[in-house]
Design an enzyme around this catalytic site. Structure first.
Site, mmCIF file in Angstrom:
data_model
loop_
_atom_site.group_PDB
_atom_site.id
_atom_site.type_symbol
_atom_site.label_atom_id
_atom_site.label_comp_id
_atom_site.label_asym_id
_atom_site.label_seq_id
_atom_site.Cartn_x
_atom_site.Cartn_y
_atom_site.Cartn_z
ATOM 1 N N CYS A 90 5.717 -11.582 -8.303
ATOM 2 C CA CYS A 90 5.689 -11.914 -9.739
ATOM 3 C C CYS A 90 7.061 -11.721 -10.398
ATOM 4 O O CYS A 90 7.916 -12.573 -10.271
ATOM 5 C CB CYS A 90 4.593 -11.133 -10.460
ATOM 6 S SG CYS A 90 4.255 -11.838 -12.090
ATOM 7 N N HIS A 115 -0.212 -12.665 -7.104
ATOM 8 C CA HIS A 115 -0.336 -11.216 -6.931
ATOM 9 C C HIS A 115 -1.150 -10.859 -5.688
ATOM 10 O O HIS A 115 -2.326 -10.499 -5.800
ATOM 11 C CB HIS A 115 -0.983 -10.587 -8.175
ATOM 12 C CG HIS A 115 -0.057 -10.499 -9.344
ATOM 13 N ND1 HIS A 115 0.817 -9.442 -9.527
ATOM 14 C CD2 HIS A 115 0.167 -11.350 -10.367
ATOM 15 C CE1 HIS A 115 1.527 -9.646 -10.622
ATOM 16 N NE2 HIS A 115 1.153 -10.796 -11.156
ATOM 17 N N GLU A 128 -1.210 -8.232 -4.142
ATOM 18 C CA GLU A 128 -1.683 -6.835 -4.185
ATOM 19 C C GLU A 128 -3.067 -6.707 -4.818
ATOM 20 O O GLU A 128 -3.755 -5.712 -4.612
ATOM 21 C CB GLU A 128 -0.662 -5.942 -4.921
ATOM 22 C CG GLU A 128 -0.667 -6.006 -6.450
ATOM 23 C CD GLU A 128 0.066 -7.217 -7.032
ATOM 24 O OE1 GLU A 128 0.392 -8.147 -6.258
ATOM 25 O OE2 GLU A 128 0.286 -7.236 -8.255
#
Ligand code: MN
Length: 247
Positions: free
Chosen positions: A115, A220, A222
């Site tokens: 990001c 993202h 994660e």
């Protein structure tokens, strides 16, 4: 498990800290740490230091670096004034990450950006950003880039460039991704290559040809790797690259 140069084989990966100025707090999202851990690495949150000697020592010490999401990059990094639509920058992160990125690239250490990471690399290498996609990015196809929670839910597709190292990692022509960003790459920096685009044409992943492992994504992983195993491949490829760097 074996022992290399006097320590265990798991690579130690420096993770750029998140900063919350309202709480005067350094903090971290578990997904960044767990993604690295589950891929076989040891994540270590770095200090938010602007001391050049400290940062250069960090660059030498760790096997690889994860540049996390967070604040908007200060537009003065790419030669623009901040518009009212631009979020408040974090001077310490901009300073630290500029030094860390430059040194890590020079040392050819593996680097993974997420990001803010993709935006930062592009700005540092001479590219520019949209300061606010909804008001500045025009496209025939409308795509929601700033989803509501839960962030583990994919909301748009990205098409992977077939000759890109990202295709080698994923072995997919397109994958569904989550999306939580209001900025994005405008002019791509010359040292970077586009590795994936959204359906509206926005660049969503880049690599740095000639380097061992420099990959950055606009989405993202994660938040989504536990559900979408394709995203786990990104952490795996990164950690494997950090591992093989050991002498
Ligand atoms: Mn997106």
């Amino acid at each position: 498990m074996f022992w290399g140069n006097g320590r265990m084989h798991k690579p130690m990966i420096g993770v750029v800290p998140l900063y919350d100025e309202t709480k005067e707090s350094y903090w971290m999202l578990p997904g960044y740490m767990k993604g690295i851990e589950e891929a076989g690495g040891i994540p270590v949150m770095l200090p938010l230091s602007t001391d050049k000697e400290t940062i250069l020592t960090l660059a030498e010490t760790f096997d690889g670096f994860l540049f996390t999401g967070g604040h908007d990059v200060n537009p003065n990094l790419y030669g623009e004034q901040a518009e009212p639509v631009c979020g408040r920058p974090c001077e310490e992160r901009d300073l630290m990450e500029a030094i860390l990125f430059e040194r890590a690239v020079a040392l050819d250490k593996p680097i993974f950006g997420i990001c803010r990471g993709i935006q930062l690399f592009n700005a540092l290498l001479g590219g520019t950003l949209y300061q606010d996609l909804p008001s500045q990015f025009e496209s025939e196809k409308q795509i929601l880039h700033k989803q509501m929670p839960p962030y583990g839910q994919p909301v748009h597709m990205v098409t992977i460039e077939k000759d890109s190292p990202l295709f080698t990692i994923l072995k997919e022509e397109s994958i569904p991704v989550n999306s939580y960003h209001h900025q994005g790459i405008k002019a791509l920096a010359e040292p970077l290559a586009c590795a994936a685009t959204a359906e509206d044409g926005l660049i969503e992943a880049v690599t740095m040809p000639g380097k061992r492992f420099v990959l950055a994504v606009q989405w993202h992983p994660e938040f989504i790797f536990q559900k979408e195993e394709k995203n786990m491949k990104l952490f795996k490829a990164f950690v494997v690259s950090c591992q093989h760097g050991e002498v």
